[in-house]
Design an enzyme around this catalytic site. Structure first.
Site, PDB file in Angstrom:
ATOM      1  N   ILE A   1       0.849  -1.203   0.000  1.00  0.00           N
ATOM      2  CA  ILE A   1       0.000   0.000   0.000  1.00  0.00           C
ATOM      3  C   ILE A   1       0.881   1.248   0.000  1.00  0.00           C
TER       4      ILE A   1
ATOM      5  N   ASP B   1      14.790   1.419  10.593  1.00  0.00           N
ATOM      6  CA  ASP B   1      13.772   0.659  11.323  1.00  0.00           C
ATOM      7  C   ASP B   1      12.968   1.629  12.195  1.00  0.00           C
TER       8      ASP B   1
ATOM      9  N   LEU C   1       2.533   3.693   7.742  1.00  0.00           N
ATOM     10  CA  LEU C   1       2.062   2.406   7.218  1.00  0.00           C
ATOM     11  C   LEU C   1       2.956   1.239   7.598  1.00  0.00           C
ATOM     12  N   ALA C   2       4.202   1.497   7.994  1.00  0.00           N
ATOM     13  CA  ALA C   2       5.139   0.395   8.232  1.00  0.00           C
ATOM     14  C   ALA C   2       4.580  -0.560   9.273  1.00  0.00           C
TER      15      ALA C   2
ATOM     16  N   THR D   1      -6.281  -1.301  10.378  1.00  0.00           N
ATOM     17  CA  THR D   1      -7.001  -2.357   9.665  1.00  0.00           C
ATOM     18  C   THR D   1      -8.367  -2.627  10.282  1.00  0.00           C
ATOM     19  N   ASP D   2      -9.268  -3.163   9.471  1.00  0.00           N
ATOM     20  CA  ASP D   2     -10.584  -3.553  10.007  1.00  0.00           C
ATOM     21  C   ASP D   2     -10.476  -4.763  10.939  1.00  0.00           C
ATOM     22  N   GLU D   3      -9.332  -5.480  10.886  1.00  0.00           N
ATOM     23  CA  GLU D   3      -9.210  -6.696  11.706  1.00  0.00           C
ATOM     24  C   GLU D   3      -9.219  -6.409  13.204  1.00  0.00           C
TER      25      GLU D   3
ATOM     26  N   TYR E   1      -1.504 -10.600  14.806  1.00  0.00           N
ATOM     27  CA  TYR E   1      -1.392  -9.412  13.941  1.00  0.00           C
ATOM     28  C   TYR E   1      -2.404  -8.354  14.362  1.00  0.00           C
ATOM     29  N   SER E   2      -3.676  -8.744  14.450  1.00  0.00           N
ATOM     30  CA  SER E   2      -4.688  -7.716  14.726  1.00  0.00           C
ATOM     31  C   SER E   2      -4.589  -7.209  16.163  1.00  0.00           C
TER      32      SER E   2
ATOM     33  N   LYS F   1      -1.941  -4.594  15.959  1.00  0.00           N
ATOM     34  CA  LYS F   1      -2.466  -3.384  15.311  1.00  0.00           C
ATOM     35  C   LYS F   1      -3.425  -2.658  16.265  1.00  0.00           C
TER      36      LYS F   1
ATOM     37  N   ASN G   1      -9.616  -5.371   3.243  1.00  0.00           N
ATOM     38  CA  ASN G   1      -8.585  -6.032   2.417  1.00  0.00           C
ATOM     39  C   ASN G   1      -8.314  -5.266   1.128  1.00  0.00           C
TER      40      ASN G   1
ATOM     41  N   LEU H   1      -3.486 -13.726  -0.405  1.00  0.00           N
ATOM     42  CA  LEU H   1      -4.328 -14.607  -1.225  1.00  0.00           C
ATOM     43  C   LEU H   1      -4.260 -14.319  -2.731  1.00  0.00           C
TER      44      LEU H   1
ATOM     45  N   TYR I   1      -7.915 -22.315   2.571  1.00  0.00           N
ATOM     46  CA  TYR I   1      -8.034 -22.649   3.992  1.00  0.00           C
ATOM     47  C   TYR I   1      -9.476 -23.061   4.321  1.00  0.00           C
TER      48      TYR I   1
HETATM   49  P1  NAD Z   1       3.404  -4.760   3.481  1.00  0.00           P
HETATM   50  O1  NAD Z   1       3.774  -5.897   4.368  1.00  0.00           O
HETATM   51  O2  NAD Z   1       3.263  -4.977   2.031  1.00  0.00           O
HETATM   52  O3  NAD Z   1       4.492  -3.590   3.656  1.00  0.00           O
HETATM   53  C1  NAD Z   1       4.982  -3.207   4.913  1.00  0.00           C
HETATM   54  C2  NAD Z   1       6.181  -2.284   4.684  1.00  0.00           C
HETATM   55  O4  NAD Z   1       6.668  -1.891   5.972  1.00  0.00           O
HETATM   56  C3  NAD Z   1       7.344  -2.957   3.955  1.00  0.00           C
HETATM   57  O5  NAD Z   1       7.893  -2.089   2.997  1.00  0.00           O
HETATM   58  C4  NAD Z   1       8.355  -3.236   5.057  1.00  0.00           C
HETATM   59  O6  NAD Z   1       9.705  -3.223   4.613  1.00  0.00           O
HETATM   60  C5  NAD Z   1       8.074  -2.072   6.006  1.00  0.00           C
HETATM   61  N1  NAD Z   1       8.459  -2.379   7.383  1.00  0.00           N
HETATM   62  C6  NAD Z   1       8.142  -3.480   8.115  1.00  0.00           C
HETATM   63  N2  NAD Z   1       8.699  -3.411   9.332  1.00  0.00           N
HETATM   64  C7  NAD Z   1       9.380  -2.237   9.379  1.00  0.00           C
HETATM   65  C8  NAD Z   1      10.147  -1.596  10.373  1.00  0.00           C
HETATM   66  N3  NAD Z   1      10.351  -2.167  11.571  1.00  0.00           N
HETATM   67  N4  NAD Z   1      10.675  -0.390  10.112  1.00  0.00           N
HETATM   68  C9  NAD Z   1      10.490   0.192   8.896  1.00  0.00           C
HETATM   69  N5  NAD Z   1       9.778  -0.377   7.920  1.00  0.00           N
HETATM   70  C10 NAD Z   1       9.229  -1.577   8.150  1.00  0.00           C
HETATM   71  O7  NAD Z   1       2.096  -4.148   4.126  1.00  0.00           O
HETATM   72  P2  NAD Z   1       0.819  -3.482   3.415  1.00  0.00           P
HETATM   73  O8  NAD Z   1      -0.112  -4.542   3.026  1.00  0.00           O
HETATM   74  O9  NAD Z   1       1.286  -2.499   2.425  1.00  0.00           O
HETATM   75  O10 NAD Z   1       0.187  -2.724   4.681  1.00  0.00           O
HETATM   76  C11 NAD Z   1       0.592  -1.405   5.009  1.00  0.00           C
HETATM   77  C12 NAD Z   1      -0.181  -0.949   6.226  1.00  0.00           C
HETATM   78  O11 NAD Z   1      -1.569  -0.965   5.958  1.00  0.00           O
HETATM   79  C13 NAD Z   1       0.019  -1.824   7.466  1.00  0.00           C
HETATM   80  O12 NAD Z   1       0.072  -0.991   8.590  1.00  0.00           O
HETATM   81  C14 NAD Z   1      -1.216  -2.709   7.494  1.00  0.00           C
HETATM   82  O13 NAD Z   1      -1.529  -3.092   8.807  1.00  0.00           O
HETATM   83  C15 NAD Z   1      -2.254  -1.764   6.909  1.00  0.00           C
HETATM   84  N6  NAD Z   1      -3.386  -2.408   6.207  1.00  0.00           N
HETATM   85  C16 NAD Z   1      -3.158  -3.326   5.213  1.00  0.00           C
HETATM   86  C17 NAD Z   1      -4.240  -3.859   4.513  1.00  0.00           C
HETATM   87  C18 NAD Z   1      -4.050  -4.835   3.384  1.00  0.00           C
HETATM   88  O14 NAD Z   1      -5.030  -5.387   2.887  1.00  0.00           O
HETATM   89  N7  NAD Z   1      -2.839  -5.108   2.931  1.00  0.00           N
HETATM   90  C19 NAD Z   1      -5.547  -3.465   4.847  1.00  0.00           C
HETATM   91  C20 NAD Z   1      -5.734  -2.545   5.881  1.00  0.00           C
HETATM   92  C21 NAD Z   1      -4.642  -2.010   6.543  1.00  0.00           C
HETATM   93  O1  DAU Z   2      -8.720  -6.874   6.409  1.00  0.00           O
HETATM   94  C1  DAU Z   2      -7.515  -6.198   6.252  1.00  0.00           C
HETATM   95  C2  DAU Z   2      -6.364  -7.173   6.319  1.00  0.00           C
HETATM   96  O2  DAU Z   2      -6.396  -7.923   5.105  1.00  0.00           O
HETATM   97  C3  DAU Z   2      -5.009  -6.489   6.488  1.00  0.00           C
HETATM   98  O3  DAU Z   2      -4.985  -5.825   7.726  1.00  0.00           O
HETATM   99  C4  DAU Z   2      -3.873  -7.513   6.422  1.00  0.00           C
HETATM  100  O4  DAU Z   2      -2.620  -6.856   6.481  1.00  0.00           O
HETATM  101  C5  DAU Z   2      -3.984  -8.256   5.100  1.00  0.00           C
HETATM  102  O5  DAU Z   2      -2.987  -9.254   5.047  1.00  0.00           O
HETATM  103  C6  DAU Z   2      -5.373  -8.891   4.946  1.00  0.00           C
HETATM  104  O6  DAU Z   2      -5.557  -9.963   5.889  1.00  0.00           O
HETATM  105  P1  DAU Z   2      -6.245 -11.363   5.471  1.00  0.00           P
HETATM  106  O7  DAU Z   2      -5.803 -12.387   6.417  1.00  0.00           O
HETATM  107  O8  DAU Z   2      -7.701 -11.187   5.245  1.00  0.00           O
HETATM  108  O9  DAU Z   2      -5.566 -11.561   3.997  1.00  0.00           O
HETATM  109  P2  DAU Z   2      -4.949 -12.862   3.272  1.00  0.00           P
HETATM  110  O10 DAU Z   2      -4.675 -12.446   1.863  1.00  0.00           O
HETATM  111  O11 DAU Z   2      -3.849 -13.468   4.048  1.00  0.00           O
HETATM  112  O12 DAU Z   2      -6.165 -13.873   3.273  1.00  0.00           O
HETATM  113  C7  DAU Z   2      -7.409 -13.555   2.673  1.00  0.00           C
HETATM  114  C8  DAU Z   2      -8.345 -14.723   2.917  1.00  0.00           C
HETATM  115  O13 DAU Z   2      -7.875 -15.857   2.152  1.00  0.00           O
HETATM  116  C9  DAU Z   2      -8.385 -15.187   4.349  1.00  0.00           C
HETATM  117  O14 DAU Z   2      -9.710 -15.591   4.676  1.00  0.00           O
HETATM  118  C10 DAU Z   2      -7.450 -16.383   4.399  1.00  0.00           C
HETATM  119  C11 DAU Z   2      -7.598 -16.973   3.006  1.00  0.00           C
HETATM  120  N1  DAU Z   2      -6.376 -17.651   2.474  1.00  0.00           N
HETATM  121  C12 DAU Z   2      -5.206 -16.960   2.502  1.00  0.00           C
HETATM  122  C13 DAU Z   2      -4.044 -17.559   2.029  1.00  0.00           C
HETATM  123  C14 DAU Z   2      -2.736 -16.794   2.074  1.00  0.00           C
HETATM  124  C15 DAU Z   2      -6.453 -18.932   1.953  1.00  0.00           C
HETATM  125  O15 DAU Z   2      -7.549 -19.534   1.901  1.00  0.00           O
HETATM  126  N2  DAU Z   2      -5.306 -19.517   1.490  1.00  0.00           N
HETATM  127  C16 DAU Z   2      -4.104 -18.888   1.518  1.00  0.00           C
HETATM  128  O16 DAU Z   2      -3.076 -19.494   1.093  1.00  0.00           O
END
Ligand code: NAD
Ligand code: DAU
Length: 349
Positions: A13, A60, A82-83, A131-133, A156-157, A160, A185, A196, A213
């Site tokens: 993101i 970091d 966001l990190a 996150t919504d989690e 994780y959640s 957060k 997500n 996923l 899963y």
């Molecule tokens: P991501 O895992 O793709 O990226 C995380 C980034 O943070 C990476 O570039 C990593 O190098 C950096 N990072 C990790 N630990 C660090 C540290 N200690 N110091 C500095 N940098 C560090 O994550 P994402 O999916 O892009 O999510 C970004 C943010 O949005 C997170 O806070 C996550 O909780 C939140 N979020 C993600 C989703 C989603 O669906 N992916 C949804 C809602 C909220």
């Molecule tokens: O809701 C926001 C969250 O969405 C973010 O805060 C998280 O950072 C992000 O990773 C995501 O979490 P989920 O656990 O929902 O995402 P993931 O892609 O890991 O999984 C999506 C769904 O798919 C979940 O119900 C688990 C399932 N899954 C996932 C993987 C990796 C499978 O069935 N098989 C898989 O191999």
């Protein structure tokens, strides 16, 4: 000139947020601080890496000296944080790392913002991306609202949620100007293939099993990543200080239905006979403590700040698949090395 610190800007993101801000606001200095964990990838940022208003700093967020250095050197007045460690499955195998980065890292940033801004909070903002989690898991009915009680269920959640509490505590105790958003997500280009959608696109491309899963009936609410970045832009500029906004797509899918859509689109793109990719679906042991359903009500963001998702899911998933198919080298570079070890452990293969 505003000096804006974006943390985690090399991640999924974060790279979309960095690209949006660098291009849209030439009068802002964007400083991207990222420690480049396995999830951070500077390749995500090549199109803006030489922009005059962009600086990258490898550090970091838990490192107090480096965080102090970035605030002082660049005279930071806005933070978009966001990190984080972001993958639920990894938090089950390594919860301590999640507590360290997501809680202690956030606290380190908050505390430095308090110290650096102590004399004058005017025009300062600490924007925390969450996150919504944190709200836990829904049954068949209802939506997460901004005042839904926190009930995190995975390491994780929980981490957060704890970071969100610290952000609000710094507002209440020290008056720090903050805003928080909780998003559903995300999907789209540049997502690490442990999640996923990119994982399944890559496995279909390579004719590998698709590990679903449990029964595949868990529900997620999917939002295109660029729509999330637009929401972050809107909240950063117009969000009410101290408030929380939920961000979501009003776009719920059971995992299995979503996977079937991906299979169908991939069959077409790869010129395979209809139904070929679905044969790769393999039901595997469920994720421990797997949340059943997430669904965000983002009415507040729409009514107060005028944001809503721009893309229909059918269009978004097609764009996403096209991106991964057009950027196979990006994927191939990521799935070498450490990723192989992770994959073997996670999926017993
Ligand atoms: P991501 O895992 O793709 O990226 C995380 C980034 O943070 C990476 O570039 C990593 O190098 C950096 N990072 C990790 N630990 C660090 C540290 N200690 N110091 C500095 N940098 C560090 O994550 P994402 O999916 O892009 O999510 C970004 C943010 O949005 C997170 O806070 C996550 O909780 C939140 N979020 C993600 C989703 C989603 O669906 N992916 C949804 C809602 C909220
Ligand atoms: O809701 C926001 C969250 O969405 C973010 O805060 C998280 O950072 C992000 O990773 C995501 O979490 P989920 O656990 O929902 O995402 P993931 O892609 O890991 O999984 C999506 C769904 O798919 C979940 O119900 C688990 C399932 N899954 C996932 C993987 C990796 C499978 O069935 N098989 C898989 O191999």
């Amino acid at each position: 000139m505003k000096n804006i610190l974006i943390t985690g800007g090399a991640g999924f993101i974060g790279c979309h947020v960095v690209k949006l801000f660098v291009k849209k606001y030439p009068n802002y200095n964007i400083i991207n601080l990222d420690s480049l964990t396995y999830a951070g990838n500077l390749e995500n940022l090549t199109e803006i890496e030489n922009a005059p208003n962009y600086t990258f700093m490898k550090a970091d967020i838990c490192d107090r000296e480096r965080v102090k250095e970035v605030f002082e050197k660049y005279d930071i007045d806005g933070v978009i944080h966001l990190a984080a460690e972001s993958h639920v499955d990894r938090s089950i195998t390594n919860p301590f790392e999640f507590a360290q980065t997501n809680i202690m890292g956030t606290l380190t940033l908050l505390n430095q913002a308090k110290i650096s801004w102590k004399d004058n909070y005017t025009d300062k903002l600490f924007y925390h991306i969450s996150t919504d989690e944190v709200y836990g898991s829904l049954g068949a009915e209802g939506f997460f609202l901004e005042d839904t009680p926190y009930d995190p269920k995975s390491p994780y959640s929980a981490a957060k949620a704890s970071s969100d509490h610290f952000v609000r505590a710094y507002k209440n105790t020290f008056g720090l100007p903050i805003v928080i958003t909780n998003c559903s997500n995300n999907y789209g280009p540049n997502q690490f293939p442990e999640k996923l959608i990119p994982l399944f696109i890559n496995n279909i491309r390579n004719n590998k099993p698709l590990p679903v899963y449990g029964e595949g009936l868990n529900i997620r609410d999917w939002l295109y990543v660029e729509d999330h970045a637009r929401a972050i832009d809107v909240v950063f500029h117009n969000g009410k200080l101290g408030d929380t906004y939920n961000i979501g797509g009003f776009n719920e899918w059971t995992n299995i239905d979503l996977i079937k859509v991906i299979c169908k689109v991939m069959d077409k793109k790869l010129g395979r006979t209809k139904g070929t990719s679905e044969q790769l679906i393999t039901y595997v042991t469920d994720r421990a403590g797997h949340d059943m359903r997430y669904a965000i009500d983002s009415t507040k963001l729409k009514e107060e700040l005028g944001w809503e998702p721009s893309l229909q899911f059918e269009e978004g998933i097609e764009k996403t698949i096209d991106w991964y198919m057009d950027n196979q080298e990006w994927m191939d570079r990521i799935v070498s090395g450490d990723y192989q070890e992770y994959y073997k452990k996670q999926y017993n293969q």
